[in-house]
Design an enzyme around this catalytic site. Structure first.
Site, PDB file in Angstrom:
ATOM      1  N   PRO A   1       0.842  -1.208   0.000  1.00 53.52           N
ATOM      2  CA  PRO A   1       0.000   0.000   0.000  1.00 53.52           C
ATOM      3  C   PRO A   1       0.874   1.253   0.000  1.00 53.52           C
ATOM      4  CG  PRO A   1       0.024  -1.023   2.168  1.00 53.52           C
ATOM      5  CD  PRO A   1       0.775  -1.944   1.266  1.00 53.52           C
TER       6      PRO A   1
ATOM      7  N   ASP B   1       6.008   2.283   1.970  1.00 55.08           N
ATOM      8  CA  ASP B   1       5.108   1.165   2.238  1.00 55.08           C
ATOM      9  C   ASP B   1       4.393   1.444   3.558  1.00 55.08           C
ATOM     10  OD1 ASP B   1       3.882  -1.265   2.848  1.00 55.08           O
ATOM     11  OD2 ASP B   1       5.539  -2.458   2.040  1.00 55.08           O
ATOM     12  N   HIS B   2       3.101   1.700   3.463  1.00 58.64           N
ATOM     13  CA  HIS B   2       2.344   2.123   4.650  1.00 58.64           C
ATOM     14  C   HIS B   2       2.046   0.965   5.591  1.00 58.64           C
ATOM     15  CE1 HIS B   2       0.303   5.017   7.004  1.00 58.64           C
ATOM     16  NE2 HIS B   2      -0.095   5.803   6.011  1.00 58.64           N
ATOM     17  N   ARG B   3       2.467  -0.247   5.259  1.00 55.51           N
ATOM     18  CA  ARG B   3       2.282  -1.356   6.189  1.00 55.51           C
ATOM     19  C   ARG B   3       3.212  -1.230   7.385  1.00 55.51           C
ATOM     20  NH1 ARG B   3       2.883  -6.342   2.057  1.00 55.51           N
ATOM     21  NH2 ARG B   3       4.578  -4.953   1.371  1.00 55.51           N
TER      22      ARG B   3
END
Length: 460
Positions: free
Chosen positions: A254, A430-432
């Site tokens: 994401p 990477d928004h994880r």
């Protein structure tokens, strides 16, 4: 006389196939040990394969554009028997326990080039569309003797040094290497340049692009005015690797982004001051050098920036070494080689590493190993007169920083608006595992470094 068959080797990391880009020999040619035979393109890079034998070429398997599988016959060379085994002919850098440079298939050995691995016998073989081409075989002829001057020796150097020598018209065969095991270094070539000689070849002219073609996704295509109404480009090699990687990243990680515009007077002033210093003589300094240092410094202060998300294990992997990927636009398309341990380099070492990386990429000799294990990346769109970009993450990384063009723009200083050099920075992440707070803090840190790099470097 005996016939030796050179099988397509695994040029790194278990790659199972490669496309033939250009043959450098023809049937009937007499070749020497380590003479370049063919350029192949894997999913990661274009690689030049040297000959493991000395003798006469009797057959070439495959044509330009064909996709060959590792272990398939590539070239057949007629040797004098002693050459086929010739352990004494192996380069000095080969380890004592390594297999011979090549062996005939009849002897049951797998040809191995020094620096390349061997594919496992049980490795899965997946193949793309491949044209079946019968080998080009000449009428059998007696192998011509290979003339070897008593003083001849294999030329050993690195791709950047070869490119540097070619650009300045220096024949590496005339240069004495002072590096390990006789390796020719850039300083050796520079000394040769400083020594006048009437036999030196003129410098190679800069290549010019045909006016009727243009480059697109690493390929030459016809221009708008002269090309066909529809043109199809095979998706393979570097292009296929880029396409697969970007789809994988875009749909698995994401993406989110932050960006900032920073004033870069300090960077411009520092670079101008350092260019006149003896310690930086012959070293190309650019704003990208400062950006690379800034990104590594941000990773030290915010280790989460240098991370990746291991989905199968449901773990975040935080690394304490930065393998800094630099997106490079090459004749074969976009690749991202990296500088290993970039966080350990000072300003001069970083500049040298960046220059070598770019030279090798433009020469098309980047190795697959040079693109492995990237942890953090930079893409520089400034040279294309672009102010900024929101890039897609390379797979396996947590962040990529885009750098726009450094240009004078209106800037508020107190109550006045003045013209100052500024640059736009953006970061996709990477928004994880990286949240907005961490990303914002990191991009702001990079911006402060660029605004006052001297203070950042001195202060650590």
């Amino acid at each position: 006389m005996s016939e030796s068959i050179f099988l397509l080797p695994d040029v790194g990391e278990g790659l199972v196939e490669a496309e033939i880009v250009a043959w450098k020999v023809a049937v009937g040619d007499v070749v020497t040990l380590n003479q370049p035979l063919v350029d192949i393109e894997t999913a990661k890079a274009t690689v030049e394969l040297p000959s493991p034998y000395a003798g006469t070429v009797t057959a070439l398997h495959g044509a330009v554009g064909d996709v060959m599988t590792v272990g398939e016959p590539l070239v057949v060379i007629e040797t004098d028997g002693a050459t086929a085994s010739a352990p004494a002919s192996a380069p000095a850098s080969a380890p004592a326990s390594a297999p011979e440079a090549g062996a005939s298939v009849g002897a049951g050995r797998t040809p191995v080039l020094v620096g390349y691995g061997v594919a496992e016998d049980d490795a899965p073989v997946t193949r793309r569309r491949r044209r079946t081409v019968a080998p080009v075989v000449a009428t059998p002829v007696a192998a011509a003797p290979v003339a070897v001057e008593p003083s001849s020796r294999p030329v050993r150097s690195t791709p950047p040094v070869r490119l540097y020598a070619k650009q300045h018209g220096v024949d590496l065969a005339t240069v004495t290497g002072t590096g390990r095991d006789g390796l020719i270094t850039r300083d050796d070539v520079a000394r040769a340049l400083a020594t006048p000689t009437p036999t030196r070849a003129p410098a190679a002219p800069a290549p010019t692009s045909p006016t009727s073609t243009t480059r697109f996704v690493g390929r030459e295509i016809e221009s708008w005015s002269t090309g066909p109404l529809e043109e199809r480009i095979p998706v393979r090699g570097v292009l296929r690797s880029m396409a697969d990687a970007m789809v994988q990243s875009a749909f698995q990680a994401p993406h989110a982004a932050v960006w900032v515009r920073v004033e870069a007077t300090g960077t411009v002033a520092l670079l101008e001051a350092l260019r006149g210093r003896p310690a930086f003589a012959g070293v190309r300094l650019s704003p990208l050098t400062i950006v690379a240092l800034a990104v590594c410094d941000a990773a030290r202060h915010y280790p989460g920036l240098n991370s990746s998300f291991d989905a199968p294990a449901q773990e975040v992997v935080v690394r304490r070494r930065v393998n800094l990927g630099i997106a490079a636009n090459t004749p074969r398309g976009l690749i991202v080689p990296n500088i290993k341990g970039a966080d350990t380099l000072d300003l001069r070492a970083m500049a040298v590493a960046l220059n070598e990386l770019v030279e090798v990429a433009r020469a098309g000799t980047t190795t697959p190993e040079a693109m492995l294990n990237t942890t953090l990346s930079i893409t520089n769109v400034g040279p294309f007169a672009v102010d900024g970009a929101v890039p897609i993450l390379p797979p396996g990384t947590g962040a990529i920083i885009a750098v726009g063009q450094l240009a004078k723009r209106p800037w508020v200083v107190g109550d006045d608006v003045v013209a100052r050099p500024t640059v736009d920075l953006s970061m996709s992440f990477d928004h994880r595992q990286i949240d907005g707070a961490l990303a914002s803090a990191a991009i702001a840190h990079i911006g402060r470094f660029i605004t006052d790099p001297a203070a950042a470097i001195i202060g650590g």
